[in-house]
Design a protein around this motif. Structure first.
Motif, PDB file in Angstrom:
ATOM      1  N   ARG A 191       1.031  -1.099  -0.067  1.00 41.42           N
ATOM      2  CA  ARG A 191       0.138  -0.016   0.046  1.00 41.42           C
ATOM      3  C   ARG A 191       0.870   1.218   0.140  1.00 41.42           C
ATOM      4  O   ARG A 191       0.359   2.411   0.221  1.00 41.42           O
ATOM      5  N   GLY A 192       2.217   1.068  -0.167  1.00 41.89           N
ATOM      6  CA  GLY A 192       2.903   2.296  -0.089  1.00 41.89           C
ATOM      7  C   GLY A 192       3.285   2.744   1.111  1.00 41.89           C
ATOM      8  O   GLY A 192       2.666   1.991   2.266  1.00 41.89           O
ATOM      9  N   PRO A 193       3.810   3.957   1.355  1.00 38.45           N
ATOM     10  CA  PRO A 193       4.119   4.646   2.708  1.00 38.45           C
ATOM     11  C   PRO A 193       2.702   5.178   3.375  1.00 38.45           C
ATOM     12  O   PRO A 193       1.961   5.666   2.689  1.00 38.45           O
ATOM     13  N   TRP A 194       2.720   5.253   4.468  1.00 34.84           N
ATOM     14  CA  TRP A 194       2.023   5.770   5.282  1.00 34.84           C
ATOM     15  C   TRP A 194       2.010   7.456   5.458  1.00 34.84           C
ATOM     16  O   TRP A 194       2.960   7.783   5.684  1.00 34.84           O
ATOM     17  N   THR A 195       0.810   7.953   5.249  1.00 37.47           N
ATOM     18  CA  THR A 195       0.778   9.325   5.198  1.00 37.47           C
ATOM     19  C   THR A 195       0.364   9.810   6.539  1.00 37.47           C
ATOM     20  O   THR A 195      -0.924   9.706   6.691  1.00 37.47           O
ATOM     21  N   PRO A 196       0.969  10.377   7.674  1.00 34.80           N
ATOM     22  CA  PRO A 196       0.566  10.643   8.979  1.00 34.80           C
ATOM     23  C   PRO A 196      -0.559  11.754   9.003  1.00 34.80           C
ATOM     24  O   PRO A 196      -0.290  12.803   7.916  1.00 34.80           O
ATOM     25  N   PRO A 197      -1.534  11.961   9.883  1.00 36.40           N
ATOM     26  CA  PRO A 197      -2.450  12.939   9.772  1.00 36.40           C
ATOM     27  C   PRO A 197      -1.886  14.479   9.857  1.00 36.40           C
ATOM     28  O   PRO A 197      -0.638  14.561  10.869  1.00 36.40           O
ATOM     29  N   ALA A 198      -1.843  15.199   9.324  1.00 37.46           N
ATOM     30  CA  ALA A 198      -1.269  16.675   9.067  1.00 37.46           C
ATOM     31  C   ALA A 198      -1.451  17.282  10.619  1.00 37.46           C
ATOM     32  O   ALA A 198      -2.362  17.217  11.244  1.00 37.46           O
ATOM     33  N   GLY A 199      -0.397  17.506  11.191  1.00 42.91           N
ATOM     34  CA  GLY A 199      -0.371  18.261  12.560  1.00 42.91           C
ATOM     35  C   GLY A 199      -0.653  17.529  13.525  1.00 42.91           C
ATOM     36  O   GLY A 199      -0.649  18.107  14.822  1.00 42.91           O
ATOM     37  N   LYS A 200      -0.735  16.190  13.543  1.00 37.35           N
ATOM     38  CA  LYS A 200      -1.217  15.503  14.840  1.00 37.35           C
ATOM     39  C   LYS A 200      -0.132  15.305  15.894  1.00 37.35           C
ATOM     40  O   LYS A 200      -0.471  15.041  16.677  1.00 37.35           O
ATOM     41  N   TYR A 201       0.881  14.820  15.186  1.00 39.07           N
ATOM     42  CA  TYR A 201       2.104  14.436  16.014  1.00 39.07           C
ATOM     43  C   TYR A 201       3.276  15.185  15.793  1.00 39.07           C
ATOM     44  O   TYR A 201       3.543  15.771  14.826  1.00 39.07           O
ATOM     45  N   THR A 202       4.248  15.500  17.020  1.00 38.61           N
ATOM     46  CA  THR A 202       5.394  16.112  16.760  1.00 38.61           C
ATOM     47  C   THR A 202       6.427  15.037  16.132  1.00 38.61           C
ATOM     48  O   THR A 202       7.478  15.618  15.668  1.00 38.61           O
ATOM     49  N   LEU A 233       5.417   5.348  19.887  1.00 39.55           N
ATOM     50  CA  LEU A 233       4.807   6.658  20.883  1.00 39.55           C
ATOM     51  C   LEU A 233       4.408   7.949  19.932  1.00 39.55           C
ATOM     52  O   LEU A 233       3.372   8.605  20.322  1.00 39.55           O
ATOM     53  N   ARG A 234       5.166   7.981  18.889  1.00 40.89           N
ATOM     54  CA  ARG A 234       4.657   9.156  17.832  1.00 40.89           C
ATOM     55  C   ARG A 234       4.764  10.631  18.401  1.00 40.89           C
ATOM     56  O   ARG A 234       3.896  11.280  18.449  1.00 40.89           O
ATOM     57  N   GLY A 235       5.709  10.699  19.429  1.00 39.35           N
ATOM     58  CA  GLY A 235       5.897  12.016  20.358  1.00 39.35           C
ATOM     59  C   GLY A 235       5.047  12.093  21.324  1.00 39.35           C
ATOM     60  O   GLY A 235       5.160  13.209  22.030  1.00 39.35           O
ATOM     61  N   THR A 236       4.238  11.168  21.782  1.00 38.06           N
ATOM     62  CA  THR A 236       3.419  11.263  22.877  1.00 38.06           C
ATOM     63  C   THR A 236       3.947  10.694  23.964  1.00 38.06           C
ATOM     64  O   THR A 236       5.141   9.889  23.990  1.00 38.06           O
ATOM     65  N   ALA A 237       3.531  10.893  25.213  1.00 36.51           N
ATOM     66  CA  ALA A 237       3.888  10.177  26.679  1.00 36.51           C
ATOM     67  C   ALA A 237       3.746   8.574  26.421  1.00 36.51           C
ATOM     68  O   ALA A 237       4.362   7.930  27.438  1.00 36.51           O
ATOM     69  N   GLY A 238       2.904   8.215  25.703  1.00 40.54           N
ATOM     70  CA  GLY A 238       2.744   6.538  25.779  1.00 40.54           C
ATOM     71  C   GLY A 238       1.828   6.216  26.908  1.00 40.54           C
ATOM     72  O   GLY A 238       1.245   7.017  27.539  1.00 40.54           O
ATOM     73  N   PRO A 239       1.848   4.807  27.260  1.00 37.15           N
ATOM     74  CA  PRO A 239       2.647   3.814  26.906  1.00 37.15           C
ATOM     75  C   PRO A 239       1.975   3.153  25.445  1.00 37.15           C
ATOM     76  O   PRO A 239       2.507   2.509  24.689  1.00 37.15           O
ATOM     77  N   GLN A 240       0.836   3.837  25.257  1.00 40.00           N
ATOM     78  CA  GLN A 240       0.088   3.128  23.743  1.00 40.00           C
ATOM     79  C   GLN A 240       0.515   3.762  22.773  1.00 40.00           C
ATOM     80  O   GLN A 240       0.837   5.244  22.518  1.00 40.00           O
TER      81      GLN A 240
END
Length: 398
Positions: free
Chosen positions: A304-315, A358-365
């Motif tokens: 499916r090719g690379p994933w495009t993350p939601p704009a501005g959602k993650y640091t 973690l995509r820049g979040t505190a996690g752990p999820q």
């Protein structure tokens, strides 16, 4: 009592189903075997090693739940040829293990793909951190790999991220560049030890086409000893399309030929250049394609090719780390139709996690999944099902 008999019978059965063509004999084979007395036939297919043991549990659980179609798809995925990864073993263990696999592959008239992943400072000490402690320790480990392979056929994917992610790239080097210099010493040593083996081909790391530009990665390949290797690989464990990977490979190969003839890599066209312009440059600057380096690519999860993350959602979206909605890519083959493109491989073992994302979040999820992702290399049931459901082309089942 055999260890296999200690397993519950259904799990033992699944383990047998998920094993490679002759994996049981390979596990027991620890001593060198006598050389063949007949000519070795040409090997035209890739080797399928035994699957991750947790995949067998996954298949069994799906069957118990009545999800036989899903179980069949997972089974088909793990029975598809893929690389055998090695890292962190002692020299004695790695010599024994590689000898077992290359011997088993030879018996099956198949080419094994060995992904060697033990370089000091591996993965900038992140999710897949580890590896040898010193250059001397790494050299001893590579020597053991060479003894294990011996005169049998092997395709070696040498140290993913070793060149695309140098110690200097992640703040782990000193002002003098000591660790980066050591990295080049280690990669060159591996090339000079493994490539001269009678039937071994070594390919060096380029990352992937959405990472380094052609004129950025080519000098690293040159310093890493690509001139003495069979070639290079791209997209290991990533999601770039087959078209992007093949084009990137051709441009790198052309640039390497240009540099070998005394040219400057700064003048090589980047993968973002118009293709007609780049092809004209190749025609003008690489008149003799016979000396161009070969390459292999990873299509394990790029359907499916690379994933495009939601704009501005993650640091830090970590688009490489267990991205959602991906599918298996084209099946591995030694016949790509391109004389420079030696093989399309499944280098990354599909179904195994990239790590705790973690995509820049505190996690752990993992905020994209709402679950805690398994550690790097562990079986990831949710992702495995995504890959088989969204495979392009669709995965075949009986």
């Amino acid at each position: 009592m055999s260890p296999l008999r200690l397993l519950p019978l259904p799990l033992a059965l699944a383990a047998a189903l998920l094993s490679g063509p002759s994996a049981g004999s390979a596990a027991a084979r620890t001593a060198p075997e006598p050389a063949r007395t007949t000519p070795t036939p040409e090997l035209t297919r890739l080797y399928t090693p035994a699957a991750n043991p947790d995949a067998s549990r996954h298949v069994l659980d799906l069957r118990r739940e009545g999800r036989r179609a899903d179980a069949a798809k997972i089974l088909a995925m793990v029975r598809t040829p893929h690389a055998v990864w090695y890292g962190d073993q002692t020299p004695a263990d790695i010599e024994r293990d590689t000898r077992a696999v290359v011997s088993d592959a030879e018996d099956d008239l198949a080419v094994p793909v060995l992904a060697l992943y033990n370089i000091p400072g591996r993965d900038c000490s992140n999710y897949s951190g580890g590896g040898a402690s010193t250059t001397a320790e790494y050299k001893a480990w590579i020597d053991a790999v060479a003894r294990g392979i011996g005169g049998r056929e092997a395709l070696v994917v040498l140290e993913p991220d070793a060149l695309a992610l140098l110690p200097a790239d992640c703040g782990q080097d000193d002002a003098a560049g000591t660790r980066t210099a050591a990295r080049y010493t280690e990669v060159n040593y591996a090339v000079d030890t493994l490539e001269p083996l009678a039937r071994t081909k070594v390919y060096l790391d380029t990352g992937h086409p959405a990472w380094h530009s052609v004129n950025s990665i080519v000098p690293r390949l040159v310093k890493g000893g690509v001139a003495r290797a069979t070639g290079f690989y791209t997209n290991a464990s990533n999601y770039q399309t087959d078209d992007a990977n093949a084009w990137y490979g051709k441009l790198i190969s052309a640039c390497l030929a240009h540099v070998a003839a005394g040219g400057d890599p700064a003048g090589c066209p980047a993968q973002s250049a118009p293709r007609a312009t780049a092809l004209a440059w190749i025609q003008d600057n690489v008149p003799d394609p016979s000396g161009m380096k070969h390459f292999v690519t990873d299509s394990s999860r790029n359907g499916r090719g690379p994933w495009t993350p939601p704009a501005g959602k993650y640091t830090d979206a970590q688009d490489w780390c267990n991205p959602p909605g991906r599918g298996l890519g084209a099946r591995p083959t030694l016949s790509t139709g391109d004389p420079l493109h030696d093989a399309r491989l499944w280098i990354k073992t599909p179904g195994e996690s990239d790590g705790l994302c973690l995509r820049g979040t505190a996690g752990p999820q993992d905020p994209e999944r709402g679950t805690v992702d398994p550690k790097a290399g562990e079986w990831f049931r949710e992702q495995a099902l995504e890959l088989v459901h969204l495979a392009v082309p669709p995965i075949d089942t009986p």
